[in-house]
Write a protein that holds these residues in place. Structure first.
Motif, mmCIF file in Angstrom:
data_model
loop_
_atom_site.group_PDB
_atom_site.id
_atom_site.type_symbol
_atom_site.label_atom_id
_atom_site.label_comp_id
_atom_site.label_asym_id
_atom_site.label_seq_id
_atom_site.Cartn_x
_atom_site.Cartn_y
_atom_site.Cartn_z
ATOM 1 N N ARG A 122 0.799 -1.208 0.000
ATOM 2 C CA ARG A 122 0.000 0.000 0.000
ATOM 3 C C ARG A 122 0.835 1.262 0.000
ATOM 4 O O ARG A 122 0.337 2.335 -0.245
ATOM 5 N N PRO A 155 0.867 2.778 -4.187
ATOM 6 C CA PRO A 155 -0.488 2.470 -4.651
ATOM 7 C C PRO A 155 -0.513 2.109 -6.131
ATOM 8 O O PRO A 155 0.155 2.741 -6.949
ATOM 9 N N PRO A 190 -2.449 1.742 -9.778
ATOM 10 C CA PRO A 190 -3.446 2.607 -10.422
ATOM 11 C C PRO A 190 -4.808 1.939 -10.539
ATOM 12 O O PRO A 190 -4.928 0.719 -10.512
ATOM 13 N N ILE A 191 -5.837 2.765 -10.670
ATOM 14 C CA ILE A 191 -7.173 2.259 -10.979
ATOM 15 C C ILE A 191 -7.110 1.632 -12.370
ATOM 16 O O ILE A 191 -6.623 2.247 -13.314
ATOM 17 N N LYS A 194 -4.533 7.210 -8.168
ATOM 18 C CA LYS A 194 -5.901 7.151 -7.648
ATOM 19 C C LYS A 194 -6.797 8.246 -8.204
ATOM 20 O O LYS A 194 -7.871 8.503 -7.655
ATOM 21 N N GLY A 203 -12.034 8.643 -9.170
ATOM 22 C CA GLY A 203 -11.009 8.537 -8.135
ATOM 23 C C GLY A 203 -11.230 7.278 -7.324
ATOM 24 O O GLY A 203 -12.281 6.636 -7.408
ATOM 25 N N ALA A 204 -10.227 6.897 -6.528
ATOM 26 C CA ALA A 204 -10.322 5.699 -5.697
ATOM 27 C C ALA A 204 -9.883 6.020 -4.280
ATOM 28 O O ALA A 204 -8.920 6.764 -4.067
ATOM 29 N N ASP A 235 -8.884 3.897 -0.847
ATOM 30 C CA ASP A 235 -8.576 2.589 -0.290
ATOM 31 C C ASP A 235 -8.576 2.645 1.234
ATOM 32 O O ASP A 235 -8.066 3.599 1.831
ATOM 33 N N GLN A 283 -12.393 -0.823 -1.230
ATOM 34 C CA GLN A 283 -12.068 0.254 -2.163
ATOM 35 C C GLN A 283 -13.366 0.897 -2.648
ATOM 36 O O GLN A 283 -14.284 0.210 -3.074
ATOM 37 N N VAL A 322 -14.870 3.784 -5.303
ATOM 38 C CA VAL A 322 -14.530 4.554 -6.506
ATOM 39 C C VAL A 322 -15.725 5.422 -6.898
ATOM 40 O O VAL A 322 -16.721 4.907 -7.404
#
Length: 280
Positions: free
Chosen positions: A27, A30, A32-33, A201, A236-237, A239, A245, A247
């Motif tokens: 973590r 991070p 990517p989405i 993110k 965006g995300a 976590d 998660q 989004v």
């Protein structure tokens, strides 16, 4: 019967999968989405042990019509096979009889080829059964069982850009219009998107779709209409340490085809987590 863009992907292209939550040791860097596009389907299935619950809401400017969908996606034995369903709710745009209700439920199967950490290309053909659960007389459904295929192809162009391409067909042998007329209806869809990974993110998106529909216009008759949409958006995300998660996203589709000037707004929100004590 031709409605606004809100009904283009009522059950066909329900929201799509997100990259699974990142294991705790990773973590600090991070990832990517990977997906969560809105109108153009990506070729990434859910990871092993990860389920997603996705919600969308769309509405045209100056219209009372809206569409809400809930989609749940499950991997089957791993990432290669995926089952999902989409439950749509909608309100039509008929000023004489504005009404809301359930639309046609979609049952989906996808098979992923490629993708993952190494390959730059991924391909995930999808087969969908569309159940006639929506009322055709109220403009909420097709009036008959439908079949759909879609061919999503995803390509990693560079560390900062990803592109997704779609080609799809929907066929309803015995569709009905609001007057009860029956005919074979079909539609063809092409889609293209490019995603800019401005941050692992946070992504900027530009999607485009072209649809040619042959809708019931009389007994044994159909009428052709086309629609071309451009849709800029952002996602965006967030976590969490638990592995959840979230989004959120928003887009602003507008028509540049025959009905140019039609504009709308599209909201997206998904929740993704592990299940049955498994981790990605």
């Amino acid at each position: 019967m031709r409605n606004s863009f809100l009904f283009l992907f009522l059950a066909a292209t329900g929201p799509l999968t997100a990259q699974g939550p990142v294991p705790a040791p990773e973590r600090d860097t991070p990832s990517p989405i990977e997906d969560n596009s809105f109108l153009v389907e990506e070729a990434y299935n859910q990871e092993r042990g990860i389920v997603q619950h996705a919600n969308t809401f769309s509405r045209s400017r100056g219209s009372a019509a809206w569409t809400y969908t809930f989609t749940q996606e499950w991997p089957v034995g791993g990432q290669r096979n995926q089952l999902s369903y989409t439950l749509p709710l909608a309100r039509n745009d008929d000023p004489a009889e504005e009404t809301a209700g359930i639309g046609d439920i979609a049952l989906n199967y996808r098979y992923q080829i490629g993708g993952g950490e190494g390959p730059r290309l991924a391909f995930a053909p999808r087969a969908t059964l569309l159940l006639p659960t929506g009322s055709s007389r109220r403009g909420l459904g097709s009036g008959g069982t439908g079949f759909q295929i879609n061919l999503p192809l995803s390509a990693k162009l560079s560390p900062g850009f990803v592109a997704h391409s779609n080609a799809g067909l929907t066929y309803t042998p015995r569709a009905r219009d609001t007057f009860g007329n029956v005919a074979a209806a079909r539609s063809y869809t092409l889609g293209q998107s490019i995603i800019w990974l401005t941050h692992p993110k946070l992504n900027l998106m530009l999607e485009s779709t072209w649809t040619a529909s042959h809708d019931v216009s009389g007994a044994g008759q159909t009428q052709r209409s086309t629609e071309f949409l451009l849709s800029p958006g952002v996602r965006g995300a967030i976590d969490f340490a638990s592995g959840l998660q979230i989004v959120p996203g928003i887009a602003f589709p507008f028509d540049v085809g025959a009905s140019r000037g039609e504009r709308g707004v599209y909201f997206y929100l998904s929740f993704e987590h592990s299940f049955l004590g498994q981790s990605p």
